[in-house]
Scaffold this motif. Structure first.
Motif, PDB file in Angstrom:
ATOM      1  N   CYS A 173      95.961   1.185  46.020  1.00 44.34           N
ATOM      2  CA  CYS A 173      97.305   0.987  45.461  1.00 44.34           C
ATOM      3  C   CYS A 173      97.908   2.303  44.965  1.00 44.34           C
ATOM      4  O   CYS A 173      98.848   2.295  44.170  1.00 44.34           O
ATOM      5  CB  CYS A 173      97.288  -0.018  44.305  1.00 44.34           C
ATOM      6  SG  CYS A 173      96.869  -1.701  44.793  1.00 44.34           S
ATOM      7  N   SER A 174      97.349   3.437  45.407  1.00 45.58           N
ATOM      8  CA  SER A 174      97.891   4.729  44.991  1.00 45.58           C
ATOM      9  C   SER A 174      99.094   5.129  45.833  1.00 45.58           C
ATOM     10  O   SER A 174      99.900   5.953  45.424  1.00 45.58           O
ATOM     11  CB  SER A 174      96.819   5.819  45.093  1.00 45.58           C
ATOM     12  OG  SER A 174      96.323   5.906  46.421  1.00 45.58           O
ATOM     13  N   SER A 175      99.203   4.544  47.013  1.00 47.79           N
ATOM     14  CA  SER A 175     100.341   4.794  47.889  1.00 47.79           C
ATOM     15  C   SER A 175     100.966   3.462  48.266  1.00 47.79           C
ATOM     16  O   SER A 175     100.360   2.654  48.975  1.00 47.79           O
ATOM     17  CB  SER A 175      99.899   5.549  49.155  1.00 47.79           C
ATOM     18  OG  SER A 175     100.994   5.761  50.023  1.00 47.79           O
ATOM     19  N   LEU A 176     102.169   3.232  47.747  1.00 47.54           N
ATOM     20  CA  LEU A 176     102.893   1.999  48.020  1.00 47.54           C
ATOM     21  C   LEU A 176     104.236   2.357  48.631  1.00 47.54           C
ATOM     22  O   LEU A 176     104.879   3.331  48.224  1.00 47.54           O
ATOM     23  CB  LEU A 176     103.114   1.192  46.740  1.00 47.54           C
ATOM     24  CG  LEU A 176     101.879   0.789  45.931  1.00 47.54           C
ATOM     25  CD1 LEU A 176     102.302   0.103  44.639  1.00 47.54           C
ATOM     26  CD2 LEU A 176     100.981  -0.129  46.736  1.00 47.54           C
ATOM     27  N   MET A 177     104.672   1.570  49.594  1.00 48.99           N
ATOM     28  CA  MET A 177     105.961   1.836  50.221  1.00 48.99           C
ATOM     29  C   MET A 177     106.456   0.609  50.959  1.00 48.99           C
ATOM     30  O   MET A 177     105.711  -0.365  51.175  1.00 48.99           O
ATOM     31  CB  MET A 177     105.860   3.021  51.192  1.00 48.99           C
ATOM     32  CG  MET A 177     105.018   2.747  52.427  1.00 48.99           C
ATOM     33  SD  MET A 177     104.972   4.168  53.564  1.00 48.99           S
ATOM     34  CE  MET A 177     104.043   5.357  52.598  1.00 48.99           C
ATOM     35  N   LEU A 178     107.713   0.663  51.341  1.00 54.08           N
ATOM     36  CA  LEU A 178     108.287  -0.293  52.274  1.00 54.08           C
ATOM     37  C   LEU A 178     108.488   0.425  53.597  1.00 54.08           C
ATOM     38  O   LEU A 178     108.930   1.579  53.629  1.00 54.08           O
ATOM     39  CB  LEU A 178     109.626  -0.827  51.765  1.00 54.08           C
ATOM     40  CG  LEU A 178     109.627  -1.529  50.412  1.00 54.08           C
ATOM     41  CD1 LEU A 178     111.048  -1.933  50.028  1.00 54.08           C
ATOM     42  CD2 LEU A 178     108.719  -2.744  50.422  1.00 54.08           C
ATOM     43  N   ILE A 179     108.157  -0.245  54.693  1.00 51.47           N
ATOM     44  CA  ILE A 179     108.298   0.341  56.022  1.00 51.47           C
ATOM     45  C   ILE A 179     109.150  -0.584  56.880  1.00 51.47           C
ATOM     46  O   ILE A 179     108.905  -1.792  56.937  1.00 51.47           O
ATOM     47  CB  ILE A 179     106.928   0.553  56.697  1.00 51.47           C
ATOM     48  CG1 ILE A 179     106.076   1.543  55.909  1.00 51.47           C
ATOM     49  CG2 ILE A 179     107.101   1.035  58.135  1.00 51.47           C
ATOM     50  CD1 ILE A 179     104.671   1.717  56.486  1.00 51.47           C
ATOM     51  N   ASN A 180     110.151  -0.024  57.533  1.00 53.26           N
ATOM     52  CA  ASN A 180     110.877  -0.759  58.564  1.00 53.26           C
ATOM     53  C   ASN A 180     110.183  -0.450  59.887  1.00 53.26           C
ATOM     54  O   ASN A 180     110.332   0.640  60.428  1.00 53.26           O
ATOM     55  CB  ASN A 180     112.343  -0.326  58.620  1.00 53.26           C
ATOM     56  CG  ASN A 180     113.160  -1.152  59.595  1.00 53.26           C
ATOM     57  OD1 ASN A 180     112.662  -1.568  60.641  1.00 53.26           O
ATOM     58  ND2 ASN A 180     114.412  -1.378  59.273  1.00 53.26           N
ATOM     59  N   PRO A 181     109.391  -1.384  60.422  1.00 56.01           N
ATOM     60  CA  PRO A 181     108.590  -1.082  61.614  1.00 56.01           C
ATOM     61  C   PRO A 181     109.413  -0.877  62.882  1.00 56.01           C
ATOM     62  O   PRO A 181     108.901  -0.354  63.862  1.00 56.01           O
ATOM     63  CB  PRO A 181     107.669  -2.302  61.747  1.00 56.01           C
ATOM     64  CG  PRO A 181     108.391  -3.396  61.042  1.00 56.01           C
ATOM     65  CD  PRO A 181     109.159  -2.742  59.934  1.00 56.01           C
ATOM     66  N   LEU A 182     110.683  -1.262  62.869  1.00 58.37           N
ATOM     67  CA  LEU A 182     111.515  -1.088  64.053  1.00 58.37           C
ATOM     68  C   LEU A 182     112.181   0.275  64.096  1.00 58.37           C
ATOM     69  O   LEU A 182     112.472   0.794  65.168  1.00 58.37           O
ATOM     70  CB  LEU A 182     112.579  -2.186  64.119  1.00 58.37           C
ATOM     71  CG  LEU A 182     112.052  -3.623  64.176  1.00 58.37           C
ATOM     72  CD1 LEU A 182     113.207  -4.596  64.326  1.00 58.37           C
ATOM     73  CD2 LEU A 182     111.063  -3.803  65.309  1.00 58.37           C
ATOM     74  N   THR A 183     112.429   0.858  62.924  1.00 58.80           N
ATOM     75  CA  THR A 183     113.106   2.156  62.871  1.00 58.80           C
ATOM     76  C   THR A 183     112.202   3.276  62.365  1.00 58.80           C
ATOM     77  O   THR A 183     112.539   4.447  62.501  1.00 58.80           O
ATOM     78  CB  THR A 183     114.341   2.077  61.955  1.00 58.80           C
ATOM     79  OG1 THR A 183     113.913   1.817  60.612  1.00 58.80           O
ATOM     80  CG2 THR A 183     115.278   0.977  62.407  1.00 58.80           C
ATOM     81  N   GLY A 184     111.049   2.910  61.756  1.00 60.20           N
ATOM     82  CA  GLY A 184     110.173   3.919  61.184  1.00 60.20           C
ATOM     83  C   GLY A 184     110.602   4.391  59.807  1.00 60.20           C
ATOM     84  O   GLY A 184     109.955   5.266  59.223  1.00 60.20           O
ATOM     85  N   GLU A 185     111.664   3.809  59.254  1.00 58.62           N
ATOM     86  CA  GLU A 185     112.142   4.224  57.939  1.00 58.62           C
ATOM     87  C   GLU A 185     111.102   3.886  56.870  1.00 58.62           C
ATOM     88  O   GLU A 185     110.528   2.805  56.848  1.00 58.62           O
ATOM     89  CB  GLU A 185     113.457   3.523  57.616  1.00 58.62           C
ATOM     90  CG  GLU A 185     114.020   3.878  56.244  1.00 58.62           C
ATOM     91  CD  GLU A 185     115.203   3.010  55.860  1.00 58.62           C
ATOM     92  OE1 GLU A 185     115.731   3.211  54.750  1.00 58.62           O
ATOM     93  OE2 GLU A 185     115.588   2.136  56.666  1.00 58.62           O
ATOM     94  N   GLU A 186     110.864   4.838  55.962  1.00 56.09           N
ATOM     95  CA  GLU A 186     109.944   4.652  54.854  1.00 56.09           C
ATOM     96  C   GLU A 186     110.708   4.666  53.536  1.00 56.09           C
ATOM     97  O   GLU A 186     111.565   5.516  53.319  1.00 56.09           O
ATOM     98  CB  GLU A 186     108.889   5.758  54.826  1.00 56.09           C
ATOM     99  CG  GLU A 186     108.004   5.819  56.059  1.00 56.09           C
ATOM    100  CD  GLU A 186     107.017   6.971  55.977  1.00 56.09           C
ATOM    101  OE1 GLU A 186     106.389   7.142  54.910  1.00 56.09           O
ATOM    102  OE2 GLU A 186     106.895   7.710  56.958  1.00 56.09           O
TER     103      GLU A 186
END
Length: 355
Positions: A121-134
């Motif tokens: 849980c040291s690296s948390l993010m949201l990823i849009n898997p279609l665009t690669g946006e983080e």
């Protein structure tokens, strides 16, 4: 109102007309391209449509796909950088390379963005898997965590539940992308159903049947809601309302499905049973779910609930898990069950956000 007469040429005059030349498909007007792209029944068709030429590609952005049923998102074990999306409409897989997801566990249900966490849980993010946006999120001192609502709420918040391995007290966390820290409260939540909705945490205890409305900043219980007539197995937000659902999809010949809406009268909440969810479709995975509006090519699925279920088969070499889909038609009060192809921990993923 005066009528206006419009002269329409007959077939003979059209056949004798002279045209400068045939119109190229790539030169179709943007409005027409948009109408066509929004009628495509599945994202696989949508991506093929975008790949025809530069003009079609530019007039059908990934951020504005057609209304469709959610996909099932899974990661093949042997491909760390690749994700697979299973289309219910086409009964096919689409595989995409998403390097941003390497080494991350992806959790849902999710809309547009998938909640991603490393093991610590040291690296948390949201990823849009279609665009690669983080979209980076603050780290948090927990041994485990998972989202308790769709990955990015309509008011822009991300909400999670997590804890320490040796502790019976769990943590509820809330933040907006860009925040430096999570707003947290700590509470005993083992076995509870949880959801964040409109500035409140709603926590349902299957042991007592009581639902608590908890303030997200202070942790104070604002309201205590009496138990519904039957137990709940899922909490989901639909059209701004909180629904509690109990469905037994294991007994297809004896359908049982109870749907309740949380209503407030003089600040006292109560669960009221309803017989329809109107034009909505619910997609449930465990105690969580998402709701979408039945429009366009998916209108036939209105007033239905889709459950993602699993079976475990114990073998000599370990445990094999298979997944299936159970669809409940609320009006007809009937179940329909479908086996799914082999997947690794699938979860609901809706590429676009609409309700």
């Amino acid at each position: 109102m005066d009528c206006i007469a419009i002269a329409v040429p007959n077939a003979a005059s059209l056949s004798n007309a002279k045209f400068d030349g045939e119109r190229e498909w790539s030169d179709l007007l943007p409005d027409i391209l948009h109408l066509v792209s929004k009628r495509l029944p599945d994202l696989c068709d949508f991506f093929r449509f975008r790949a025809v030429c530069k003009n079609w590609h530019s007039e059908s952005p990934v951020s504005d796909p057609p209304p469709q049923l959610p996909w099932l998102l899974t990661r093949p074990t042997s491909f760390e950088n690749q994700l697979q999306f299973y289309s219910l409409s086409h009964d096919k897989f689409l595989t995409l390379s998403v390097p941003e997801s390497h080494g991350m566990e992806l959790m849902g249900p999710s809309q547009k963005y998938v909640f991603a966490s490393d093991q610590a849980c040291s690296s948390l993010m949201l990823i849009n898997p279609l665009t690669g946006e983080e979209v980076p999120l603050p780290s948090i001192d927990l041994d485990w965590c998972f989202p308790i609502s769709t990955s990015l709420n309509c008011d822009g918040y991300v909400s999670i539940c997590g804890g320490k391995t040796e502790s019976k007290i769990q943590t509820l966390g809330l933040c907006r992308p860009g925040d430096n820290n999570w707003t947290v409260i700590r509470k005993a939540l083992e076995g509870c159903l949880m959801i964040y909705s409109r500035g409140m945490y709603y926590v349902y205890s299957p042991k007592t049947g009581i639902t608590e409305a908890v303030d997200v900043t202070s942790g104070v219980v604002i309201a205590t809601i009496s138990p519904p007539p039957t137990k709940l197995s899922c909490l989901v937000e639909s059209c701004g309302e909180l629904l509690g659902i109990f469905c037994d999809h294991r007994s297809l010949n004896d359908p049982e499905c109870n749907i309740y809406r949380l209503v407030y009268e003089d600040k006292f909440g109560k669960w009221v049973q309803i017989s329809s969810i109107g034009d909505q479709i619910l997609f449930i995975d465990g105690g969580q779910g998402l709701s979408i509006s039945a429009r366009g090519s998916i209108e036939s699925e209105r007033n239905c609930i889709f459950y993602l279920g699993s079976h475990e088969l114990i073998k000599f070499d370990g445990v094999t898990t298979t997944y299936y889909l159970a669809k409940y038609d609320i009006e007809a009060r009937s179940w329909e069950k479908k086996s799914l192809p082999s997947m690794e921990k699938p979860g609901w993923f809706l590429p676009n956000q609409y309700h």
